[in-house]
Enzyme design. Structure first.
Site, short mmCIF file in Angstrom:
data_model
loop_
_atom_site.label_atom_id
_atom_site.label_comp_id
_atom_site.label_asym_id
_atom_site.label_seq_id
_atom_site.Cartn_x
_atom_site.Cartn_y
_atom_site.Cartn_z
N GLY A 143 95.79 139.02 18.51
CA GLY A 143 96.19 140.42 18.48
C GLY A 143 95.02 141.35 18.20
O GLY A 143 95.15 142.29 17.42
N HIS A 144 93.90 141.08 18.85
CA HIS A 144 92.72 141.92 18.67
C HIS A 144 91.71 141.67 19.79
O HIS A 144 91.88 140.76 20.59
CB HIS A 144 92.06 141.65 17.31
CG HIS A 144 91.55 140.26 17.16
ND1 HIS A 144 92.32 139.23 16.67
CD2 HIS A 144 90.35 139.70 17.47
CE1 HIS A 144 91.61 138.12 16.66
NE2 HIS A 144 90.41 138.36 17.16
#
Length: 138
Positions: free
Chosen positions: A53-54
């Site tokens: 998630g990055h």
């Protein structure tokens, strides 16, 4: 941030066969396109959890399924691609500027990451809308 999902690719790592078990060794700047500065691994990921998630500004990574399997969803802001990793002699090379989500972990999966730099919180983009804005020059 001009990276594309097409800049990320699966690298087959050399596997040395032995009747007592196989071995794969990885040397930075030889088998992979960067010098290894950090190694870490994820394990005991509960079913249904999403990791990652990055994106990173400068970090390069090689992601390997040391055990079990999982999917890596890579995203360049225009296109998404899902890569299943399930063999310990294959790794996904991820360039800087690519968003990643790690999903569908099998029971007992171990995700090994070889990274080009030591941990630096300032290298992370953790908000997807911010990532898209930067990709689109906003």
């Amino acid at each position: 941030m001009r990276a594309s999902v097409y800049n990320c690719n699966v690298i087959e790592l050399k596997k040395i066969h032995n009747r007592a078990g196989n071995i794969t060794s990885i040397h930075g700047l030889s088998e992979i396109p960067f010098d290894i500065q950090r190694v870490y691994y994820l394990y005991d990921v509960p079913g249904g959890e999403i990791r990652g998630g990055h994106a990173h500004y400068g970090l390069q990574q090689l992601i390997v399924a040391a055990s079990g399997s999982f999917d890596v969803v890579i995203d360049d802001g225009h296109m998404k691609k899902t890569i299943t990793l399930n063999r310990p002699n294959f790794g996904l090379y991820i360039t800087p500027g690519i968003w990643r989500d790690l999903v569908n972990f099998s029971s007992g999966a171990v995700l090994l990451v070889l990274a080009s730099n030591k941990y630096d919180e300032n290298d992370y983009i953790r908000d997807y809308q911010e990532y898209l804005n930067q990709r689109n020059g906003l």
